[in-house]
Design a protein around this motif. Structure first.
Motif, PDB file in Angstrom:
ATOM      1  N   LEU A 199      10.439   7.712   7.372  1.00 51.83           N
ATOM      2  CA  LEU A 199       9.968   8.994   7.716  1.00 51.83           C
ATOM      3  C   LEU A 199       9.075   8.702   8.912  1.00 51.83           C
ATOM      4  CD1 LEU A 199      10.048  11.975   7.788  1.00 51.83           C
ATOM      5  CD2 LEU A 199       8.596  11.944   5.802  1.00 51.83           C
ATOM      6  N   LEU A 200       7.952   8.118   8.613  1.00 48.52           N
ATOM      7  CA  LEU A 200       6.911   7.863   9.564  1.00 48.52           C
ATOM      8  C   LEU A 200       7.385   7.064  10.659  1.00 48.52           C
ATOM      9  CD1 LEU A 200       5.064   8.949   7.242  1.00 48.52           C
ATOM     10  CD2 LEU A 200       3.599   7.534   8.053  1.00 48.52           C
ATOM     11  N   ARG A 201       8.695   6.462  10.879  1.00 51.21           N
ATOM     12  CA  ARG A 201       9.011   5.464  11.923  1.00 51.21           C
ATOM     13  C   ARG A 201       8.220   4.071  12.029  1.00 51.21           C
ATOM     14  NH1 ARG A 201      11.417   9.658  16.620  1.00 51.21           N
ATOM     15  NH2 ARG A 201      12.766  10.902  15.186  1.00 51.21           N
ATOM     16  N   ARG A 211       0.016  10.785   6.032  1.00 48.19           N
ATOM     17  CA  ARG A 211       0.564  11.775   7.046  1.00 48.19           C
ATOM     18  C   ARG A 211      -0.113  13.008   7.070  1.00 48.19           C
ATOM     19  NH1 ARG A 211       6.524  13.826   8.645  1.00 48.19           N
ATOM     20  NH2 ARG A 211       6.154  14.644   6.484  1.00 48.19           N
ATOM     21  N   ASP A 212      -0.813  13.284   7.936  1.00 41.79           N
ATOM     22  CA  ASP A 212      -1.366  14.844   8.000  1.00 41.79           C
ATOM     23  C   ASP A 212      -0.568  15.606   8.607  1.00 41.79           C
ATOM     24  OD1 ASP A 212      -4.304  16.226   7.485  1.00 41.79           O
ATOM     25  OD2 ASP A 212      -3.335  16.988   9.095  1.00 41.79           O
ATOM     26  N   LEU A 213      -0.154  16.891   7.801  1.00 40.50           N
ATOM     27  CA  LEU A 213       0.559  17.785   8.164  1.00 40.50           C
ATOM     28  C   LEU A 213       0.114  19.134   8.711  1.00 40.50           C
ATOM     29  CD1 LEU A 213       3.992  17.834   8.114  1.00 40.50           C
ATOM     30  CD2 LEU A 213       2.873  15.963   7.065  1.00 40.50           C
ATOM     31  N   GLY A 214      -0.920  18.876   9.412  1.00 36.66           N
ATOM     32  CA  GLY A 214      -1.429  20.219  10.155  1.00 36.66           C
ATOM     33  C   GLY A 214      -3.161  20.218  10.175  1.00 36.66           C
ATOM     34  N   PRO A 226      17.246  11.582   1.356  1.00 35.15           N
ATOM     35  CA  PRO A 226      16.251  10.805   1.040  1.00 35.15           C
ATOM     36  C   PRO A 226      14.874  11.859   0.904  1.00 35.15           C
ATOM     37  CG  PRO A 226      17.394   9.905   2.767  1.00 35.15           C
ATOM     38  CD  PRO A 226      17.773  11.284   2.722  1.00 35.15           C
ATOM     39  N   MET A 227      13.954  11.531  -0.100  1.00 32.54           N
ATOM     40  CA  MET A 227      12.838  12.317  -0.391  1.00 32.54           C
ATOM     41  C   MET A 227      11.454  11.348  -0.348  1.00 32.54           C
ATOM     42  SD  MET A 227      13.931  14.529  -3.688  1.00 32.54           S
ATOM     43  CE  MET A 227      15.219  13.537  -4.151  1.00 32.54           C
ATOM     44  N   ALA A 228      10.548  11.570   0.761  1.00 34.02           N
ATOM     45  CA  ALA A 228       9.409  10.781   0.823  1.00 34.02           C
ATOM     46  C   ALA A 228       8.435  11.575  -0.234  1.00 34.02           C
ATOM     47  CB  ALA A 228       8.953  10.900   2.393  1.00 34.02           C
ATOM     48  N   TYR A 229       7.166  10.606  -0.374  1.00 29.75           N
ATOM     49  CA  TYR A 229       6.223  11.159  -1.423  1.00 29.75           C
ATOM     50  C   TYR A 229       5.391  12.076  -0.451  1.00 29.75           C
ATOM     51  CZ  TYR A 229       2.707  10.921  -4.876  1.00 29.75           C
ATOM     52  OH  TYR A 229       1.666  11.037  -5.880  1.00 29.75           O
ATOM     53  N   GLY A 277       0.859  -1.226   0.016  1.00 32.64           N
ATOM     54  CA  GLY A 277       0.134  -0.003   0.011  1.00 32.64           C
ATOM     55  C   GLY A 277       0.873   1.347  -0.020  1.00 32.64           C
ATOM     56  N   LEU A 278       0.582   2.251  -0.663  1.00 42.02           N
ATOM     57  CA  LEU A 278       1.245   3.612  -0.828  1.00 42.02           C
ATOM     58  C   LEU A 278       0.957   4.254   0.390  1.00 42.02           C
ATOM     59  CD1 LEU A 278       0.305   4.276  -4.530  1.00 42.02           C
ATOM     60  CD2 LEU A 278       2.178   3.044  -3.816  1.00 42.02           C
ATOM     61  N   THR A 279       2.201   5.210   0.593  1.00 41.45           N
ATOM     62  CA  THR A 279       1.954   6.222   1.988  1.00 41.45           C
ATOM     63  C   THR A 279       2.254   7.916   1.246  1.00 41.45           C
ATOM     64  OG1 THR A 279       2.724   4.709   3.449  1.00 41.45           O
ATOM     65  CG2 THR A 279       3.075   6.952   3.746  1.00 41.45           C
ATOM     66  N   ASP A 280       1.175   8.704   1.128  1.00 42.84           N
ATOM     67  CA  ASP A 280       1.503  10.067   1.145  1.00 42.84           C
ATOM     68  C   ASP A 280       1.744  10.722   2.311  1.00 42.84           C
ATOM     69  OD1 ASP A 280       1.261  12.581   0.507  1.00 42.84           O
ATOM     70  OD2 ASP A 280      -0.304  12.426  -0.870  1.00 42.84           O
ATOM     71  N   ALA A 281       2.958  10.998   2.466  1.00 41.81           N
ATOM     72  CA  ALA A 281       3.705  11.528   3.948  1.00 41.81           C
ATOM     73  C   ALA A 281       3.268  13.013   3.835  1.00 41.81           C
ATOM     74  CB  ALA A 281       5.002  11.311   3.690  1.00 41.81           C
ATOM     75  N   HIS A 282       2.493  13.738   3.094  1.00 43.59           N
ATOM     76  CA  HIS A 282       2.307  15.057   3.462  1.00 43.59           C
ATOM     77  C   HIS A 282       0.597  15.387   2.826  1.00 43.59           C
ATOM     78  CE1 HIS A 282       3.734  19.610   3.852  1.00 43.59           C
ATOM     79  NE2 HIS A 282       2.252  19.725   3.600  1.00 43.59           N
ATOM     80  N   VAL A 283      -0.328  15.232   3.534  1.00 44.20           N
ATOM     81  CA  VAL A 283      -1.704  15.652   3.353  1.00 44.20           C
ATOM     82  C   VAL A 283      -2.236  16.247   4.454  1.00 44.20           C
ATOM     83  CG1 VAL A 283      -1.875  13.433   2.157  1.00 44.20           C
ATOM     84  CG2 VAL A 283      -2.727  13.581   4.293  1.00 44.20           C
ATOM     85  N   HIS A 284      -3.655  17.176   3.813  1.00 37.61           N
ATOM     86  CA  HIS A 284      -4.333  17.679   4.672  1.00 37.61           C
ATOM     87  C   HIS A 284      -5.698  17.507   4.615  1.00 37.61           C
ATOM     88  CE1 HIS A 284      -1.211  20.509   5.848  1.00 37.61           C
ATOM     89  NE2 HIS A 284      -0.772  20.622   4.503  1.00 37.61           N
TER      90      HIS A 284
END
Length: 408
Positions: free
Chosen positions: A356-358, A103-106, A314-317, A57-64
């Motif tokens: 990144l999400l540990r 991963r929600d960034l705010g 390294p760059m996360a999505y 499963g994919l991970t989006d590391a910056h969503v709102h």
């Protein structure tokens, strides 16, 4: 919970430059139990992956997930109930694109995550920072130069992306409040931004001692700090203060990228959002002052990818889309693919995001012990990243936590 057996799985997870040899994957109790040839699982539901490719499963590391409109001031004025319902719809759409973890960034709160666990529709796993920390006049202070409305320190609306805190004592209190309420990490607005009215891109935001206090509070909680950053000066300052997750980074220079890599940082570019803010932002409700700032960061974005790759950072999505632009979430794959190898782009949404999400070994992999998150893809993304784009059109099967949430 359904027991699954995926047969003839040619796995693509970003660790190799070609699909792995066909194997079987057994998932039970929500976890990957074993992989290998000729596995047996009496009574399990079988999925034949022959002719397709299997990915974690994919991970989006910056969503709102609470940004249900691009006008963030109007978003914060919506009733919490409206934001919550619309947020569930946004998250369901993310899952249907193959993103089993976001991963929600705010903005998203622990209470929203608890509500999501009882959702009548399937949703991705939600990793949160709670309310982002911003100084007065910073990125998430939506008041503008003539608005004297006081900002709340507590009971912040669900639709608000952040909380205002000034000075080390207030910063420590705000950070502790986020961890008290169950967040996974901290987010700080450490640079000016596009979607806020009073902070030009070059603004540095918090003082060094405030940033260092946030880092200490996060470390005390066994966590880390993610920072909203654009300019090279702001990125270097953040790295020097101990910040780990570097969001956006459009204006980074080679020396700073090398410094960040040496410090063990991970970047999270979000180029698709600037592309869509430029072309669709005004129509979607982004204020004119914000539209005018977009090109300050958009035009350097592609160059930043090459700089960070060369430095070994390294760059996360990440997608970072707002409101009606969120359906473009998967467009980041193709944008990055113009500069980076497909394997690197795929790894950004699997192994790099997991680090990144540990959550290494839990997400971004189909090894035993990982969450039973898998997608079946029509077409090889190592050859054509566009198979991951759109609304999951070429992802006919999605499994999250061992449950089939999409079958076709």
């Amino acid at each position: 919970m359904t027991d699954l057996l995926i047969r003839n799985a040619r796995i693509i997870d970003g660790t190799t430059d070609r699909p792995q040899d066909a194997t079987d994957i057994r998932i039970a109790d929500g976890l990957v139990q074993e992989t290998g040839s000729g596995l047996s699982a009496p009574g399990a539901t079988e999925i034949d992956a022959a002719g397709r490719y299997v990915m974690p499963g994919l991970t989006d590391a910056h969503v709102h997930v609470i940004a249900v409109t691009a006008d963030l001031k109007a978003n914060a004025a919506l009733p919490d109930t409206i934001v919550a319902i619309r947020s569930l719809k946004l998250m369901n759409a993310m899952l249907m694109r193959g993103f089993t973890t976001v991963r929600d960034l705010g903005g998203a709160t622990a209470a929203l995550r608890m509500a999501a666990a009882e959702s009548p529709v399937p949703l991705p796993r939600l990793n949160i920072c709670g309310k982002a920390l911003s100084q007065t006049g910073g990125h998430t202070d939506q008041r503008g130069p003539i608005d004297e409305t006081p900002t709340p320190e507590r009971n912040v609306p669900l639709g608000s992306m952040g909380i205002i805190c000034d000075g080390v004592p207030a910063v420590r209190r705000a950070a502790r409040e986020q961890f008290r309420t169950g967040t996974d990490f901290l987010k700080v607005m450490a640079n000016g931004g596009v979607s806020s009215p009073s902070d030009p891109i070059h603004f540095l935001g918090f003082a060094r001692e405030e940033l260092i206090a946030m880092v200490e509070e996060a470390e005390n909680a066994g966590s880390y700090v993610a920072a909203h950053l654009y300019t090279d000066k702001a990125i270097r300052r953040a790295v020097e203060c101990g910040i780990h997750s570097l969001e956006h980074c459009n204006l980074i220079e080679p020396e700073t990228a090398r410094l960040a890599a040496a410090a063990g940082c991970i970047a999270c570019p979000t180029l698709v959002t600037y592309d869509k803010l430029s072309s669709e932002g005004e129509a979607m409700g982004l204020p004119a002052a914000s539209v005018a700032k977009v090109d300050d960061v958009r035009l350097k974005g592609m160059e930043s990818l090459a700089i960070m790759a060369e430095a070994g950072l390294p760059m996360a999505y990440g997608s970072d889309l707002l409101g009606g632009m969120q359906p473009h979430q998967s467009g980041e794959f193709e944008i990055r693919g113009r500069v980076l190898p497909a394997q690197t782009v795929i790894a950004s949404a699997t192994t790099v995001a997991a680090k990144l999400l540990r959550m290494e070994g839990r997400i971004g992999t189909l090894a035993p012990g990982a969450f039973g998150d898998a997608i079946l893809v029509d077409g090889n993304p190592l050859e054509d990243l566009s198979v991951l784009s759109g609304q999951g059109d070429r992802i006919p099967v999605i499994v999250k936590g061992g449950e089939i949430v999409k079958a076709g």
